[in-house]
Motif scaffolding. Structure first.
Motif, PDB file in Angstrom:
ATOM      1  N   ALA A 109     -16.612 -22.580  -5.760  1.00 24.61           N
ATOM      2  CA  ALA A 109     -17.113 -22.323  -4.357  1.00 24.61           C
ATOM      3  C   ALA A 109     -16.750 -21.154  -3.634  1.00 24.61           C
ATOM      4  N   LEU A 116     -19.399 -18.407  -4.558  1.00 18.16           N
ATOM      5  CA  LEU A 116     -20.611 -18.889  -3.958  1.00 18.16           C
ATOM      6  C   LEU A 116     -20.486 -18.589  -2.610  1.00 18.16           C
ATOM      7  N   LEU A 117     -19.417 -18.970  -1.921  1.00 18.89           N
ATOM      8  CA  LEU A 117     -19.223 -18.531  -0.452  1.00 18.89           C
ATOM      9  C   LEU A 117     -19.478 -17.125  -0.174  1.00 18.89           C
ATOM     10  N   THR A 172     -21.433 -15.206  -1.889  1.00 17.37           N
ATOM     11  CA  THR A 172     -22.743 -14.784  -1.803  1.00 17.37           C
ATOM     12  C   THR A 172     -23.722 -15.439  -1.177  1.00 17.37           C
TER      13      THR A 172
END
Lengths: 523, 310
Positions: B9, B12-13, B15
């Motif tokens: 996470a 992904l945060l 990006t």
């Protein structure tokens, strides 16, 4: 132990297949449990042999059992079932034959089926005692030759001429792919084990040394033995020597396959000579023909599309053939000449490329997301993929897709706002293919993609357009049905994870379902 | 949450980026748009020869005054429109902040903040209050409040609100217009009822308008009221209370202070072509009565010719 069958004697004695009620148990298991490494092609080998036996070997579908991913008890139950059927047939006065083929792990005197074991002695005893006139055990596994060295089996008897006049062959034949101290080897190039590959090639017709349209047990063994030893001599593991135990009396040899009843096939003419490889649509070898000039050779292939190729010193000859009801003659003059580096298999290098075009539908699992920020979208995409590049039936691909649609933004206390949205996504995937049948392939893999979403508000130029970019990891599952050598219909489902962080941090999932057609380049 | 999932996470945060937000839309929908607060005076049809020989200058003056008011409101709400058209630079659950350099005035930075005032769960969206402010500073100096507003309603088009523009601060920041008044201009609006009402209190003369409390009320059918101040070329000042039909006919009661200091009232009506149909002018200010000494100008036309107005 003798490794070469008294071929001449058996051929001279004639062969018989007609009127024999045949039963076959075919087992393929890639998992050998603790202490073993997963096999890549054991199940495919089993399916090949099962297909040949039911198509050319006189085994009715009802009398054949194909077990993949089974354990030892499954094997025992299936064998018991066939024994019962054989007994019934025998009681009806029929000649019977029971064949057990096994491709998988064997170690320390046991067949290894996942986490279960079946001692080789047990299997041999079951075959010895089975209520069939002829019992044949074909084992393609490491150290499987041990089954021919167990105590309690008498060596091949002197041929009983008197009895041969009265009855067909009777007794037990055990053939193992490797000696008791050898490994049985698989090959990525042929996508199978050496032994089964040559056994299959032989049964399809290349072992028909007599040219009578029948492949006998002796012919098949002699062929598989010679080709297996020859092909493995240069491998890192060293030469692999199939072995046999032959305890067969009566008249004639056992015919394993008959080519004549088969509807179609390939005929390699007498003029040409050399080693020909026949590939299926997935560029995997289904048979080989090693022939000398002066005699023709027929392969009884199932109807379908194939690629025939023949390697020369500096080039490769290639041709597409479609086998139907008739026999297709193959001649070197009809094949196209290609550069060696274009040969994707059997000594060639490089991946097999293909392009997939697809149309699909995307939707988020969470209803609030689906009805708000991320409405369902229609997608069109393309993917370039490479097989035979990483080994282990692994493939990778790069894809891109565009899509979009319209929706309505509903906010509390605010009139509905029409939305036009679009998206662009692309990713890299890694997956493994599993051949379910000759034409049907399942794929399971993972994908990491980027996702760029954008939207604008129709008739509301005062509102800014919006966008969102993120990476989304996911898993994918696909089914491919090859309907020609180059074309495959694909159904694919993906499940992806998306981390959204604008309004609030939120973990979301979404799915993509797509249908498409894959075109394979090369041959 | 497993640590591996947290790590994923986290990646992904890093990006994930963009402005895809329903909440942003919900916030900006609470902001009024320029057209929402416009005074809409009906446009009269083509003018033939008038029976009383004169057109109502106040009917025409109402449109002119309305246009000036609209321009003044647009000048203010234009800033809000610009804010609406861009994405917030900072987001919190009940707060959006826009911060950007003023392209028209180099060295000036503008910050706008819109706060959604907390309400009880399940409250009527039409009663949702919002607090809005625009501050600006020049060359790193202190922020000065140039606009403050308080809105009620999820959507400004059907909500109520008050907007205060501080022209003294815009002048201090040197971002004022040449005709801007001084002091504070207040704009009150209520767009939620059957009649749209807009009241503009101008603290000082400017923006082409006189210091006055302008009031406009428009009905859905196009009829309405409009109270405004109108100076003429002779230096007379007319404080008008007008009412008009959707077609443009109307009637007006005016308080007059002449250039000579005399005071009085005038009543008049006009038709949809802006021709006078009725006139009571005891001060003899209108052209019809100009040649007659006050208060001898007789009543012109008939009261029955006056339209029925809201």
């Amino acid at each position: 132990m003798n490794r070469l069958l008294p071929l001449a004697l058996l051929v001279a004695a004639g062969a018989a297949r007609a009127d024999v009620h045949r039963f076959a148990l075919v087992v393929g298991d890639s998992q050998g449990g603790a202490g073993t490494r997963q096999l890549r092609y054991a199940e495919r080998d089993a399916r090949r042999i099962h297909a040949i036996l039911t198509r050319l070997g006189g085994v009715r579908e009802d009398d054949a059992r194909l077990l993949t991913g089974a354990d030892a008890d499954d094997l025992r139950r299936a064998l018991l079932d066939l024994e019962g059927r054989a007994r019934s047939a025998r009681e009806r006065g029929e000649e019977t034959l029971l064949l057990v083929y096994y491709s998988g792990h064997a170690k320390d005197g046991d067949l290894r089926l996942r986490d279960t074991r079946m001692p080789l002695t047990e299997l041999r005893q079951r075959l010895q005692d089975a209520p069939a006139d002829v019992r044949i055990g074909l084992l393609d596994s490491c150290q499987s030759g041990a089954i021919t060295r167990m105590k309690g089996v008498r060596p091949a008897p002197a041929f009983d001429v008197q009895r041969a006049r009265d009855a067909g062959p009777r007794g037990l034949v055990l053939i193992a792919s490797s000696a008791s101290d050898e490994e049985s080897q698989e090959s990525d190039e042929i996508a199978g084990s050496f032994f089964t590959h040559y056994l299959a090639s032989g049964l399809l017709g290349d072992a028909d040394a007599s040219g009578d349209g029948k492949v006998t047990l002796a012919e098949a063994y002699a062929y598989a033995y010679g080709r297996t030893v020859g092909s493995t001599a240069e491998t890192r593991a060293g030469a692999q020597h199939p072995v046999y135990l032959y305890d067969l009396g009566g008249a004639g040899d056992v015919v394993l396959t008959e080519l004549a009843p088969a509807r179609g096939g390939l005929l390699f003419g007498a003029m040409d000579e050399g080693l020909y490889v026949v590939l299926d649509g997935q560029r995997r070898a289904v048979a080989e023909v090693a022939k000398a000039a002066g005699s023709s050779r027929r392969l009884a292939l199932a109807p379908g599309s194939y690629i025939v190729k023949k390697r020369l010193e500096d080039a490769v000859l290639v041709g597409d053939v479609k086998v139907g009801d008739g026999v297709i003659e193959v001649a070197d003059a009809q094949l196209s000449r290609r550069k060696l580096e274009d040969d994707p298999q059997k000594g060639a290098s490089g991946p097999r490329w293909s392009v997939l075009g697809s149309g699909g539908y995307q939707f988020f699992f969470d209803s609030a997301a689906r009805n708000g920020l991320f409405p369902p979208a229609v997608l069109a995409g393309a993917e370039v993929s490479a097989r035979d590049d990483l080994g282990h039936q692994l493939a990778w691909g790069i894809d891109v897709a565009v899509g979009g649609g319209t929706s309505t933004l509903r906010l509390s206390g605010v009139p509905d706002i029409p939305v036009r949205f679009g998206e662009l996504s692309g990713g890299v995937s890694l997956w493994r293919d599993f051949d379910l049948t000759e034409r049907l392939t399942a794929s399971v893999g993972a994908r990491l993609a980027f996702l760029y979403l954008f939207r604008s508000f129709s008739g509301r130029s005062d509102l800014p357009s919006q966008n969102f970019f993120t990476l989304t990891p996911g898993a994918q599952l696909a089914l491919g049905w090859r309907f020609s050598p180059r074309w495959t219909a694909v159904a694919r489902a993906r499940a992806n994870y998306l981390f959204y962080n604008v309004d609030k941090d939120q973990s979301l999932g979404y799915a993509e379902i797509a249908l498409g057609v894959d075109y394979a380049f090369g041959f | 949450m497993p640590s591996g999932f947290k790590a994923l996470a986290g990646v992904l945060l890093l990006t994930a980026c963009g402005n895809l937000s329903n909440e942003d839309i919900a916030f900006v929908e609470a902001l009024p748009r320029t057209g929402d607060l416009h005074v809409r005076v009906p446009v009269q049809s083509a003018q033939p020869a008038c029976a009383l020989g004169e057109a109502s200058q106040w009917a025409v003056g109402a449109r002119d005054t309305g246009d000036k008011l609209n321009a003044a409101v647009d000048a203010v709400l234009g800033i809000i429109d610009a804010i609406r058209a861009s994405s917030p630079t900072s987001r919190k659950p009940d707060l959006r902040v826009w911060s950007f350099p003023d392209q028209k005035h180099p060295g000036v930075r503008i910050e706008a903040s819109l706060l959604r005032v907390a309400t009880q769960p399940g409250s009527d969206p039409a009663a949702q209050p919002w607090s809005f402010a625009i501050d600006a500073r020049r060359d790193g100096g202190p922020f000065l409040e140039i606009l403050y507003a308080y809105f009620v309603g999820a959507e400004a088009r059907s909500g109520q609100g008050v907007i205060a523009i501080n022209f003294d601060d815009t002048r201090a920041l040197q971002i004022n217009g040449p005709t801007d008044p001084t002091g504070v201009m207040m704009v009150h609006y209520d767009l939620g009822g059957p009649a749209r009402t807009v009241r503009i209190e101008l603290g000082a003369t400017g923006l082409g308008l006189s210091q006055f409390s302008y009031f406009y009320s428009g009905n859905p059918d196009g009829s309405g009221h409009f109270d405004y101040l109108f100076p003429d070329a002779q230096g007379n000042r007319f404080s008008l209370q007008t009412a008009f039909t959707a077609a443009g006919a109307g009637r007006a009661h005016m308080a007059v202070r002449t250039s000579s200091g005399a005071t009085g009232t005038i009543d008049q009506c006009w038709d949809a072509t802006a021709c006078l149909t009725y006139l009571v002018d005891p001060l003899s200010i209108t052209p019809i009565c100009a040649a007659i000494p006050a208060p001898l100008c007789p009543v012109q036309g008939s009261l029955s010719a006056c339209p029925a107005v809201p």
